[in-house]
Design a protein around this motif. Structure first.
Motif, mmCIF file in Angstrom:
data_model
loop_
_atom_site.group_PDB
_atom_site.id
_atom_site.type_symbol
_atom_site.label_atom_id
_atom_site.label_comp_id
_atom_site.label_asym_id
_atom_site.label_seq_id
_atom_site.Cartn_x
_atom_site.Cartn_y
_atom_site.Cartn_z
ATOM 1 N N UNK A 1 2.082 -7.559 -12.740
ATOM 2 C CA UNK A 1 0.929 -8.452 -12.598
ATOM 3 C C UNK A 1 0.747 -8.854 -11.136
ATOM 4 N N UNK A 2 1.876 -9.110 -10.453
ATOM 5 C CA UNK A 2 1.780 -9.446 -9.040
ATOM 6 C C UNK A 2 1.188 -8.315 -8.218
ATOM 7 N N UNK A 3 1.617 -7.102 -8.484
ATOM 8 C CA UNK A 3 1.094 -5.947 -7.756
ATOM 9 C C UNK A 3 -0.393 -5.738 -8.028
ATOM 10 N N UNK A 4 -0.832 -6.057 -9.216
ATOM 11 C CA UNK A 4 -2.231 -5.847 -9.589
ATOM 12 C C UNK A 4 -3.147 -6.991 -9.171
ATOM 13 N N UNK A 5 -2.633 -8.230 -9.181
ATOM 14 C CA UNK A 5 -3.508 -9.391 -9.051
ATOM 15 C C UNK A 5 -3.468 -10.079 -7.688
ATOM 16 N N UNK B 1 0.828 -1.200 0.000
ATOM 17 C CA UNK B 1 0.000 0.000 0.000
ATOM 18 C C UNK B 1 0.864 1.252 0.000
ATOM 19 N N UNK B 2 2.027 1.188 0.651
ATOM 20 C CA UNK B 2 2.925 2.352 0.696
ATOM 21 C C UNK B 2 3.381 2.760 -0.695
ATOM 22 N N UNK B 3 3.601 1.785 -1.576
ATOM 23 C CA UNK B 3 4.035 2.120 -2.943
ATOM 24 C C UNK B 3 2.875 2.098 -3.931
ATOM 25 N N UNK B 4 1.695 1.707 -3.466
ATOM 26 C CA UNK B 4 0.544 1.563 -4.355
ATOM 27 C C UNK B 4 0.214 2.777 -5.192
ATOM 28 N N UNK B 5 0.216 3.993 -4.627
ATOM 29 C CA UNK B 5 -0.138 5.165 -5.441
ATOM 30 C C UNK B 5 0.972 5.616 -6.399
ATOM 31 N N UNK B 6 2.161 5.010 -6.297
ATOM 32 C CA UNK B 6 3.313 5.566 -6.999
ATOM 33 C C UNK B 6 3.944 4.663 -8.050
ATOM 34 N N UNK C 1 10.172 5.723 6.357
ATOM 35 C CA UNK C 1 9.554 7.045 6.274
ATOM 36 C C UNK C 1 8.036 6.964 6.179
ATOM 37 N N UNK C 2 7.516 5.910 5.552
ATOM 38 C CA UNK C 2 6.094 5.831 5.227
ATOM 39 C C UNK C 2 5.277 4.955 6.163
ATOM 40 N N UNK C 3 5.914 4.200 7.065
ATOM 41 C CA UNK C 3 5.172 3.287 7.931
ATOM 42 C C UNK C 3 5.417 3.619 9.397
ATOM 43 N N UNK D 1 -4.293 0.137 9.970
ATOM 44 C CA UNK D 1 -5.011 0.799 8.889
ATOM 45 C C UNK D 1 -5.534 -0.188 7.851
ATOM 46 N N UNK D 2 -5.097 -1.449 7.939
ATOM 47 C CA UNK D 2 -5.440 -2.431 6.922
ATOM 48 C C UNK D 2 -6.772 -3.096 7.260
ATOM 49 N N UNK D 3 -7.783 -2.963 6.413
ATOM 50 C CA UNK D 3 -9.079 -3.603 6.667
ATOM 51 C C UNK D 3 -9.014 -5.102 6.359
ATOM 52 N N UNK D 4 -10.021 -5.819 6.801
ATOM 53 C CA UNK D 4 -10.111 -7.251 6.479
ATOM 54 C C UNK D 4 -10.326 -7.408 4.970
ATOM 55 N N UNK D 5 -9.785 -8.487 4.395
ATOM 56 C CA UNK D 5 -9.982 -8.694 2.949
ATOM 57 C C UNK D 5 -11.447 -8.876 2.587
ATOM 58 N N UNK D 6 -11.815 -8.357 1.434
ATOM 59 C CA UNK D 6 -13.188 -8.461 0.950
ATOM 60 C C UNK D 6 -13.320 -9.733 0.129
#
Length: 346
Positions: free
Chosen positions: A108-112, A57-62, A192-194, A338-343
């Motif tokens: 693909x790993x980051x997306x799937x 999630x830390x690198x997700x937007x970037x 820095x991000x966590x 901050x991490x919710x349960x998986x949907x």
């Protein structure tokens, strides 16, 4: 106006941006099995998955935006220096193909990996992320080091070597240095991000791997200065070393922002030293009787470069502002709470 020189500098800037920004992405991916595990807790599987999700999630937007720098660098080389692009992609065909596959599999790993709530599914995609995050910077380091070192080009600018020609000691050292520096940069980014245990462990990893990166960087930059260098290259090498040492000391003291800035400065100075050492060539030859490609004989027509320069003046500031805005918006720290349960998808 010297348009070939302008575009040589701009391509150097694009490669610098790519390595500086994508470098921490690679580092986070490579650290997934190290910082993403938590063996001494009651529910280790759940905690481990939450840690991995925090890291990603830390690198997700970037991460996908960071890769645009690579695409733009390749496109600029194709348009501004078509002979450089053709010769480089012909000589490095197999390594660049493997690099492309590594990036695709990693992405693909980051997306799937989050598409199914299944441990085996996630573990397999995690392996793809880790493999791509290690292999990609290694191959980039091998390729760029070979470009600066020179390759066997004949009088017609045709590559006269083989795949094994590219696996020489300086290029392998370059690949290893790029991987170690990426891991150090990524660890500083996570610190820095966590928040919480990941932050503390990331600082420790940054120090440990950073020492290895410093040794490799000294060897690589020492080779660059002694074989390809000038006063400017030596000065940039000193700046790169100072940035890395300063970043490691800042991380050790808990100054994560300065630590990340230090490794970012190292990437900037090291990449700049490569391009300064390369100039005025873009593809030097190591073959007796061969011919090197330079910014003059490899460039497009003046009109092409003029049109490209106008486009760059219009759009590059927009891209820089948008990138800076993205990092500002997603600047807050993350933790496992901050991490919710998986949907579950039915």
């Amino acid at each position: 106006m010297d348009y070939p020189l302008i575009w040589f500098i701009l391509i150097g800037v694009l490669w610098t941006g790519y390595l500086t920004l994508e470098g921490f992405d690679f580092g986070v991916g490579a650290l997934l099995p190290v910082l993403g595990r938590r063996p001494h807790v009651g529910n280790g599987v759940v905690e481990s998955e939450n840690r991995r999700r925090v890291m990603l999630t830390a690198i997700g937007p970037h991460w996908d935006g960071n890769e645009v720098w690579l695409l733009t660098a390749g496109g600029a080389m194709f348009a501004a220096f078509p002979h450089w692009y053709a010769t480089m992609f012909s000589a490095f065909y197999l390594p660049l193909l493997v690099l492309l596959v590594a990036l695709i599999v990693r992405n693909m790993g980051l997306e799937y990996r989050h598409k199914r709530d299944d441990d085996t599914w996630r573990q397999r995609w995690d392996m793809a992320i880790v493999a791509g995050s290690v292999l990609a910077p290694f191959l980039v380091g091998v390729a760029l080091t070979n470009v600066v070192r020179g390759v066997p080009l004949d009088a017609n600018f045709e590559y006269a070597g083989s795949f094994w020609t590219l696996l020489n000691l300086p290029s392998l050292l370059g690949g290893a240095t790029f991987v170690a520096l990426s891991v150090t940069h990524g660890a500083h980014f996570l610190a820095l991000k966590t928040d919480g245990p990941i932050r503390e462990e990331a600082r420790q990893i940054a120090w440990q791997v950073g020492i290895v990166a410093a040794v490799l960087a000294v060897l690589l930059l020492g080779w660059l200065v002694t074989t390809q260098g000038s006063l400017a290259v030596a000065a940039l090498a000193v700046v790169a070393a100072a940035g890395l040492v300063g970043g490691l000391l800042a991380g050790r003291a808990g100054r994560e922002g300065l630590a990340f800035g230090g490794t970012a400065l190292t990437w900037v100075a090291a990449t700049a030293s490569y391009f300064v050492a390369l100039y005025p060539a873009v593809m030097p030859t190591t073959l007796a009787g061969g011919a090197s490609l330079t910014i003059e004989n490899a460039s497009s027509t003046t009109m092409t470069l003029q049109i490209m320069t106008v486009a760059a003046l219009l759009f590059v500031p927009i891209v820089l502002l948008y990138t800076a805005w993205t990092y500002w918006v997603f600047r807050r720290r993350l933790s496992t709470h901050h991490i919710p349960a998986p949907v579950l998808v039915k």
